[in-house]
Enzyme design. Sequence first.
Site, PDB file in Angstrom:
ATOM      1  N   CYS A 238       0.832  -1.212   0.000  1.00 49.75           N
ATOM      2  CA  CYS A 238       0.000   0.000   0.000  1.00 49.75           C
ATOM      3  C   CYS A 238       0.871   1.269   0.000  1.00 49.75           C
ATOM      4  CB  CYS A 238      -0.950  -0.025   1.197  1.00 49.75           C
ATOM      5  SG  CYS A 238      -2.313   1.167   1.056  1.00 49.75           S
TER       6      CYS A 238
ATOM      7  N   HIS B 298      -3.772  -5.073  -0.090  1.00 47.38           N
ATOM      8  CA  HIS B 298      -3.327  -5.701   1.150  1.00 47.38           C
ATOM      9  C   HIS B 298      -3.474  -7.215   1.059  1.00 47.38           C
ATOM     10  CE1 HIS B 298      -2.772  -2.205   3.931  1.00 47.38           C
ATOM     11  NE2 HIS B 298      -3.441  -1.616   2.951  1.00 47.38           N
TER      12      HIS B 298
ATOM     13  N   GLU C 156      -2.639  -9.360   3.200  1.00 43.10           N
ATOM     14  CA  GLU C 156      -2.953  -9.941   4.511  1.00 43.10           C
ATOM     15  C   GLU C 156      -4.417  -9.746   4.906  1.00 43.10           C
ATOM     16  OE1 GLU C 156      -2.564  -5.653   5.509  1.00 43.10           O
ATOM     17  OE2 GLU C 156      -1.725  -7.033   4.033  1.00 43.10           O
TER      18      GLU C 156
END
Length: 207
Positions: free
Chosen positions: A12, A105, A107
């Site tokens: 990001c 992202h 995750e």
Amino acid sequence: LARRRLAVFGVCLGLQAMVEYCGGELGVLPHPQHGKPADVRLVHQHETMLFAGLPKEFQVARYHSLYSLRDKHPPALRVTAVTDHDGVIMAVEHETLPMSAVQFHPESILTSPDHGLRILSNVVASVTRGWRKGGSKGQGAGTVNGDDSGRRARRQRANGHLARDVRNRRRTRRTHELGLTRGGTQPSPRWAGRVRATGEAGRPRRE
């Protein structure tokens, strides 16, 4: 990091920082994409380890309002993924340095868990492979495995400093609690007349 050729993976804001570092410019999206799912399409999939084993298109989680401007994007950063519907840059990889980044992202739960975990696994595998191969000369990733004895020595010195610091802190705290002089055997002047023995060896107590 670039000078020492250390492996870098940005997420990001990490991609945005990498773009600006390499001379690119950022723009602001018409509508912020905070917590929004999006389909991304891979570009040059066969040339990057980051997306090895992933389908050509998959869903990711976006949490950003800034993005790399296409007409100002630095040529040193090869675009490896874009959004399927409007072509916003979602992943980059440096042409010559061990640097890569994603705008989404991996995750996040909004990114397909299998795909997100696979990306993170690819990052670890890529870095590990670079170390095992010896990497580039100098202070880069290859130096880590190229000088194991030096690494062990540095780790032992660091551990020794840490242990000594812990001992000093404990000694200082003990001295403060007992109100002792720096010698550690007699009450300090400000405690004189205000402490007495308790019957426990070396443990004076306030009156």
